[in-house]
Design a protein around this motif. Structure first.
Motif, PDB file in Angstrom:
ATOM      1  N   LYS A  21       7.085 -29.233 -10.793  1.00 54.89           N
ATOM      2  CA  LYS A  21       6.156 -28.420 -10.929  1.00 54.89           C
ATOM      3  C   LYS A  21       5.203 -28.581  -9.658  1.00 54.89           C
ATOM      4  N   PRO A  22       4.862 -27.525  -8.913  1.00 56.44           N
ATOM      5  CA  PRO A  22       3.937 -27.703  -7.756  1.00 56.44           C
ATOM      6  C   PRO A  22       2.533 -28.145  -8.260  1.00 56.44           C
ATOM      7  N   LEU A  23       2.170 -29.235  -7.644  1.00 57.82           N
ATOM      8  CA  LEU A  23       1.060 -30.071  -7.947  1.00 57.82           C
ATOM      9  C   LEU A  23       0.054 -29.552  -6.714  1.00 57.82           C
ATOM     10  N   LEU A  24      -0.944 -28.616  -6.867  1.00 59.24           N
ATOM     11  CA  LEU A  24      -1.868 -28.105  -5.796  1.00 59.24           C
ATOM     12  C   LEU A  24      -3.180 -28.292  -6.307  1.00 59.24           C
ATOM     13  N   PRO A  25      -4.141 -28.626  -5.570  1.00 60.84           N
ATOM     14  CA  PRO A  25      -5.509 -28.895  -5.894  1.00 60.84           C
ATOM     15  C   PRO A  25      -6.032 -27.484  -6.731  1.00 60.84           C
ATOM     16  N   ARG A  26      -6.752 -27.490  -7.888  1.00 60.57           N
ATOM     17  CA  ARG A  26      -7.653 -26.390  -8.236  1.00 60.57           C
ATOM     18  C   ARG A  26      -9.120 -26.976  -8.158  1.00 60.57           C
ATOM     19  N   THR A  27      -9.760 -26.041  -7.414  1.00 56.90           N
ATOM     20  CA  THR A  27     -11.089 -26.274  -6.721  1.00 56.90           C
ATOM     21  C   THR A  27     -12.323 -25.545  -7.327  1.00 56.90           C
ATOM     22  N   LYS A  28     -13.268 -25.887  -7.213  1.00 55.79           N
ATOM     23  CA  LYS A  28     -14.397 -24.978  -7.405  1.00 55.79           C
ATOM     24  C   LYS A  28     -15.656 -25.144  -6.326  1.00 55.79           C
ATOM     25  N   ARG A  29     -16.599 -24.600  -6.269  1.00 55.31           N
ATOM     26  CA  ARG A  29     -17.380 -24.370  -4.990  1.00 55.31           C
ATOM     27  C   ARG A  29     -18.248 -25.632  -5.069  1.00 55.31           C
ATOM     28  N   LEU A  30     -18.578 -26.268  -3.908  1.00 55.00           N
ATOM     29  CA  LEU A  30     -19.205 -27.502  -3.789  1.00 55.00           C
ATOM     30  C   LEU A  30     -20.438 -27.068  -2.939  1.00 55.00           C
ATOM     31  N   HIS A  31     -21.411 -27.913  -3.180  1.00 53.09           N
ATOM     32  CA  HIS A  31     -22.636 -27.634  -2.279  1.00 53.09           C
ATOM     33  C   HIS A  31     -22.353 -28.166  -0.813  1.00 53.09           C
ATOM     34  N   GLY A  32     -22.979 -27.576   0.078  1.00 58.54           N
ATOM     35  CA  GLY A  32     -22.744 -28.152   1.390  1.00 58.54           C
ATOM     36  C   GLY A  32     -23.267 -27.281   2.519  1.00 58.54           C
ATOM     37  N   LEU A  87       9.062 -26.037  18.906  1.00 59.36           N
ATOM     38  CA  LEU A  87       8.476 -26.649  17.672  1.00 59.36           C
ATOM     39  C   LEU A  87       8.469 -25.089  16.872  1.00 59.36           C
ATOM     40  N   THR A  88       8.848 -25.433  15.446  1.00 57.25           N
ATOM     41  CA  THR A  88       8.460 -24.523  14.526  1.00 57.25           C
ATOM     42  C   THR A  88       7.918 -24.796  13.439  1.00 57.25           C
ATOM     43  N   GLU A  89       6.532 -24.155  13.075  1.00 56.83           N
ATOM     44  CA  GLU A  89       5.696 -24.482  12.224  1.00 56.83           C
ATOM     45  C   GLU A  89       5.863 -24.000  11.032  1.00 56.83           C
ATOM     46  N   LEU A  90       6.313 -24.505   9.987  1.00 60.55           N
ATOM     47  CA  LEU A  90       6.670 -23.718   8.621  1.00 60.55           C
ATOM     48  C   LEU A  90       5.396 -23.840   7.638  1.00 60.55           C
ATOM     49  N   LYS A  91       5.627 -23.144   6.496  1.00 61.17           N
ATOM     50  CA  LYS A  91       4.490 -22.979   5.714  1.00 61.17           C
ATOM     51  C   LYS A  91       3.992 -24.259   5.181  1.00 61.17           C
ATOM     52  N   SER A  92       2.612 -24.500   4.919  1.00 59.99           N
ATOM     53  CA  SER A  92       2.262 -25.547   4.560  1.00 59.99           C
ATOM     54  C   SER A  92       1.492 -25.485   3.261  1.00 59.99           C
ATOM     55  N   ASP A  93       1.067 -26.531   2.520  1.00 58.75           N
ATOM     56  CA  ASP A  93       0.239 -26.403   1.421  1.00 58.75           C
ATOM     57  C   ASP A  93      -1.060 -25.929   1.941  1.00 58.75           C
ATOM     58  N   ARG A  94      -1.889 -25.744   0.807  1.00 61.18           N
ATOM     59  CA  ARG A  94      -3.256 -25.508   1.085  1.00 61.18           C
ATOM     60  C   ARG A  94      -4.232 -26.164   0.292  1.00 61.18           C
ATOM     61  N   GLY A 129       0.481 -32.034  -3.422  1.00 62.89           N
ATOM     62  CA  GLY A 129       1.717 -31.806  -2.467  1.00 62.89           C
ATOM     63  C   GLY A 129       2.825 -31.221  -2.855  1.00 62.89           C
ATOM     64  N   TYR A 130       3.120 -30.110  -2.134  1.00 62.34           N
ATOM     65  CA  TYR A 130       4.516 -29.484  -2.570  1.00 62.34           C
ATOM     66  C   TYR A 130       5.349 -29.181  -1.434  1.00 62.34           C
ATOM     67  N   ARG A 131       4.699 -28.636  -0.537  1.00 64.08           N
ATOM     68  CA  ARG A 131       5.309 -28.382   0.842  1.00 64.08           C
ATOM     69  C   ARG A 131       4.860 -29.588   1.676  1.00 64.08           C
ATOM     70  N   GLY A 132       3.929 -29.875   1.828  1.00 60.36           N
ATOM     71  CA  GLY A 132       3.337 -30.653   2.783  1.00 60.36           C
ATOM     72  C   GLY A 132       2.669 -29.937   4.165  1.00 60.36           C
ATOM     73  N   THR A 133       3.376 -30.519   5.243  1.00 60.66           N
ATOM     74  CA  THR A 133       2.710 -29.928   6.402  1.00 60.66           C
ATOM     75  C   THR A 133       3.654 -29.913   7.412  1.00 60.66           C
ATOM     76  N   PRO A 134       4.969 -29.203   7.148  1.00 61.98           N
ATOM     77  CA  PRO A 134       6.162 -29.402   7.857  1.00 61.98           C
ATOM     78  C   PRO A 134       6.140 -28.701   9.288  1.00 61.98           C
ATOM     79  N   THR A 135       6.992 -29.384  10.016  1.00 62.74           N
ATOM     80  CA  THR A 135       7.411 -28.685  11.399  1.00 62.74           C
ATOM     81  C   THR A 135       8.764 -29.309  11.759  1.00 62.74           C
ATOM     82  N   LEU A 136       9.590 -28.112  12.372  1.00 65.82           N
ATOM     83  CA  LEU A 136      10.802 -28.131  12.805  1.00 65.82           C
ATOM     84  C   LEU A 136      10.721 -28.517  14.261  1.00 65.82           C
ATOM     85  N   VAL A 137      11.322 -29.651  14.689  1.00 66.93           N
ATOM     86  CA  VAL A 137      11.542 -30.166  15.987  1.00 66.93           C
ATOM     87  C   VAL A 137      13.043 -29.765  16.415  1.00 66.93           C
ATOM     88  N   ASP A 138      13.043 -29.132  17.594  1.00 64.68           N
ATOM     89  CA  ASP A 138      14.372 -28.527  18.120  1.00 64.68           C
ATOM     90  C   ASP A 138      14.795 -30.012  18.977  1.00 64.68           C
TER      91      ASP A 138
END
Length: 756
Positions: free
Chosen positions: A328-339, A482-489, A644-653
């Protein structure tokens, strides 16, 4: 106002049973399954919210079972287990109880007593072994919840599982309530956890259940334990009558969120202590000595829309055994923060630890620099949108005047100092927190200041890094396509921007003289003090790792994936892992990966708690490319941040077919940089916040061959090409003396050849 990281990390943790149903009981990426799982979650959430709304149409509000008077057969006490830091939940439970009246028309909250729950955050010492033994076995789990893929055998009986701190705290809380009931002045009491609600028909069906347990001519129901909230699993027999209580003769019930316990029942449970394992599991083992029942249906349910920090110790074990077959994709659920949040202070006052704490709360935190990149500083001072970060700690260019300007430009800005004598602009004094080393509970101070929930994690203790000097990023001598693939957010991944390529720092200090080599070469045995052959798996892997699939033959080691039916998988394969974990170093191997579509040859560093990972992977469907990836979650050892589900993947030729011959692949992991090398030449690198921070916790070195469940990632498996192998000629770890997991000493390596 900055990027979308102004949010606090939160996560809903469903019940143990719900997690198993979501994940399947039959590593990392799942591709097309994401939508299916999301739809399943949506349906579950929709049904849950439907039941929440439906209960308001329940006209029967007189719960005649309850009474505050000393009357025969009355339920006169309700204990609510509630954390001191969650008064909101206590008030919500009171409102839920006040929807009902007792037999005399009085509100049910009048007989409710709040029990101050044991808080996992403050559990330091081990529990009293005469009260609770914080472990159980896989056989215990399977006794309650049998699985067709696993057997209760000697191996299952020998496999111990350590309870999480959350499970320990829950168990200790229930045990203390049992003591109150055993020594109290009421014959029985309803025990509630603070995240429950009464379902439609609660008052009517509880009265029916109560009557069915009261013998003819008796004044008092005849039971020790009556479950009102439960999940049916295992061998629990169905009720013969939908209005009748069900006698429990065998294990098969999860949950302890709502139950009625008699005084005699409480005494029997206390006489049977110590408790072994999670409280709901151990209660199943007591059915032989208790008159235990359930209502005909769950009359009380747990809310699933409430962020939870619970953690189930059995889940990682089931994943390793291959029982969990979907991830199951485990991605952060978030709410607004002061800043934005800006923190200043003296060296040695806890600034780096504060930066880690803000990251754990879900801030994108830039820290310990002599200056900010010019564009980021300008936007921060002007209060403009488009900032990459929303927290800044120990930044040299944020002077007294800069702090004053930030305060004027952004009324939502918050300021923290870790030094008692730090002078701050008078215009921001009403927005300042002094978080000095003398503050004992720093989470409490931060939580109140930032108006957030008190975290479930330990506060970090990292030593201060000091201000590091920014430098210009030098181009690689050997640039590859390099080919940047879709990353997590998430808050620890910056979104791609043309004007951003990470934070380049002055060169990592030169390597010390005391380097230690941990290596293996063809001809040496692989099973020794430094290496082990894996015998587990992970959810996205369609193969089970077995030591027999690692063979040494003709000057090389072969990791072989083959057709072999096991209880949990139809394929088996081979994997090697270091026995130690390392913090920074050079990790290399001579590899000829498999070229079979559907297979992935991996060389990577990995940990959980918190999850961090650095990858090299070869995708069988296209051996001319190398996939590199980084996963990052902040926090000290034991922090249950596993996003993390996809991470931050990059394809290197690569420019060649990796399966045609052996090449040496290397991960050079430094405090400020990660470099990927092929045959000694740097082909790719990442700096800090490019797009993640650099992993900073000890990681284990792994090599494996696996079949991904995602055909989108690896291609469709060419079954006719099996068995297939990946070949190794050598493995090498070059680390600083003392940098293994028992001593977290940074390795700061020299720049490798080929990098200018």
């Amino acid at each position: 106002m900055g990027r979308g990281g102004r949010q606090q990390v939160a996560a809903r943790v469903p019940s143990r049973r719900a997690q198993l149903e979501e994940l399947g009981t039959g590593r990392r990426r799942g591709g097309p399954r994401l939508n299916k799982l999301s739809f399943s979650d949506f349906r579950q959430s929709l049904r849950h919210h439907g039941r929440l709304r439906l209960r308001w149409f329940d006209w029967r509000r007189r719960a005649a079972v309850f009474s505050r008077s000393n009357e025969p057969g009355a339920l006169r006490r309700i204990y609510v287990i509630n954390l001191d830091r969650r008064p909101d939940r206590w008030q919500r439970v009171r409102r839920e109880l006040d929807r009902f009246r007792d037999r005399h028309g009085e509100r049910l909250s009048g007989i409710a007593r709040r029990f101050s729950a044991v808080d996992a955050r403050y559990l330091e010492a081990a529990p009293d072994p005469t009260v609770l033994v914080p472990r159980f076995t896989l056989a215990d789990q399977l006794t309650v919840d049998p699985n067709p893929l696993l057997r209760i055998d000697d191996e299952a009986r020998a496999r111990e599982i350590r309870m999480t701190k959350q499970e320990v705290a829950v168990a200790l809380s229930h045990i203390e309530v049992w003591k109150l009931i055993a020594n109290g002045d009421v014959s029985c009491a309803l025990v509630l956890e603070d995240d429950v609600f009464m379902t439609y028909g609660f008052a009517r069906d509880l009265e029916t259940t109560w009557s069915s347990l009261t013998p003819t001519g008796a004044d008092q129901p005849d039971f020790d334990l009556l479950y009102l909230a439960f999940d049916e699993v295992g061998n629990a027999s169905a009720t013969q009558d939908r209005d009748q209580a069900r006698k429990l003769r065998q294990p098969g019930i999860w949950e302890a969120a709502a139950y009625v316990l008699s005084r005699d029942g409480a005494r029997k449970l206390l006489d049977a202590t110590p408790v072994y394992g999670p409280i709901d599991l151990w209660l199943n083992m007591q059915f032989g000595r208790l008159r235990a029942f359930t209502a005909a249906r769950p009359l009380i349910e747990q809310r699933i829309d409430e962020p939870s920090t619970n953690s189930y110790s059995v889940m990682p074990v089931l994943a390793q055994l291959g029982v969990i077959t979907r991830e199951k994709p485990l991605l952060p659920r978030t709410k607004r923060l002061h800043g934005p949040v800006v923190a200043v202070g003296d060296q040695g006052s806890g600034l780096t630890a504060l930066a880690g704490a803000l990251s754990m709360l879900g801030y994108s935190c830039c820290s310990d620099l002599d200056r900010l990149p010019a564009v980021e500083q300008s936007r921060l001072l002007r209060g403009e949108r488009g900032r990459l970060f929303n927290a800044y700690v120990n930044i040299g260019s944020l002077s007294f005047e800069a702090l004053e300007q930030i305060g004027k430009a952004s009324r939502s800005a918050r300021f923290i100092t870790t030094s008692a004598d730090q002078v701050l602009p008078p215009t921001v004094r009403d927005r300042v927190l002094r978080l000095t080393p003398e503050v004992k509970d720093k989470w409490a101070a931060l939580s109140e200041f930032l108006d957030i929930d008190y975290p479930a994690f330990p506060y970090p203790t990292d030593r201060d890094l000091g201000r590091r000097a920014l430098s210009q990023r030098a181009p690689l001598k050997s640039a590859r396509k390099l080919t940047e693939l879709k990353s997590d957010r998430g808050p620890w991944i910056l979104r791609p921007r043309r004007d951003w390529s990470g934070i380049a720092l002055d060169r990592d200090p030169a390597s010390p003289a005391s380097l230690v080599r941990v290596d293996w070469a063809a001809g040496d045995t692989l099973e020794n003090a430094a290496w082990r052959l894996r015998d587990d798996t992970f959810p996205s892997n369609m193969a089970l790792f077995r030591p027999a699939n690692v063979r040494q033959l003709r000057g090389q080691a072969l990791l072989t994936l083959r057709h072999e039916q096991t209880p949990v998988r139809a394929l088996t394969s081979g994997a090697i892992a270091s026995t130690a974990s390392y913090r920074y170093g050079r990790f290399k191997a001579e590899i000829r990966p498999s070229g079979v579509p559907g297979l992935i040859t991996g060389m990577f560093l990995h940990r959980n708690g918190p999850r961090q990972e650095i990858d090299v992977e070869f995708i069988g469907k296209d051996p001319s490319k190398m996939l590199v990836n980084v996963f990052y979650n902040p926090g000290p050892e034991g922090t249950k941040l596993e996003y993390g589900y996809r991470g931050t993947p990059t394809l290197v030729d690569l420019g060649f077919d990796a399966t045609a011959d052996f090449h040496t692949y290397e991960i050079d992991w430094l405090p400020n940089t990660i470099r990927w090398l092929i045959d000694g030449e740097v082909v790719y690198e990442r700096m800090t916040w490019d797009p993640t921070p650099i992993p900073n916790r000890p990681l284990q070195f792994n090599l494996n061959l696996w079949h991904s469940r995602s055909s989108e990632l690896a291609g469709t498996l060419a079954s006719a090409a099996l068995p297939a192998s990946a070949s190794l000629r050598s493995i090498e770890i070059l680390r600083n003396a003392g940098s293994a997991s028992d001593e977290l000493v940074d390795l700061v390596g020299a720049s490798p050849a080929g990098h200018s």
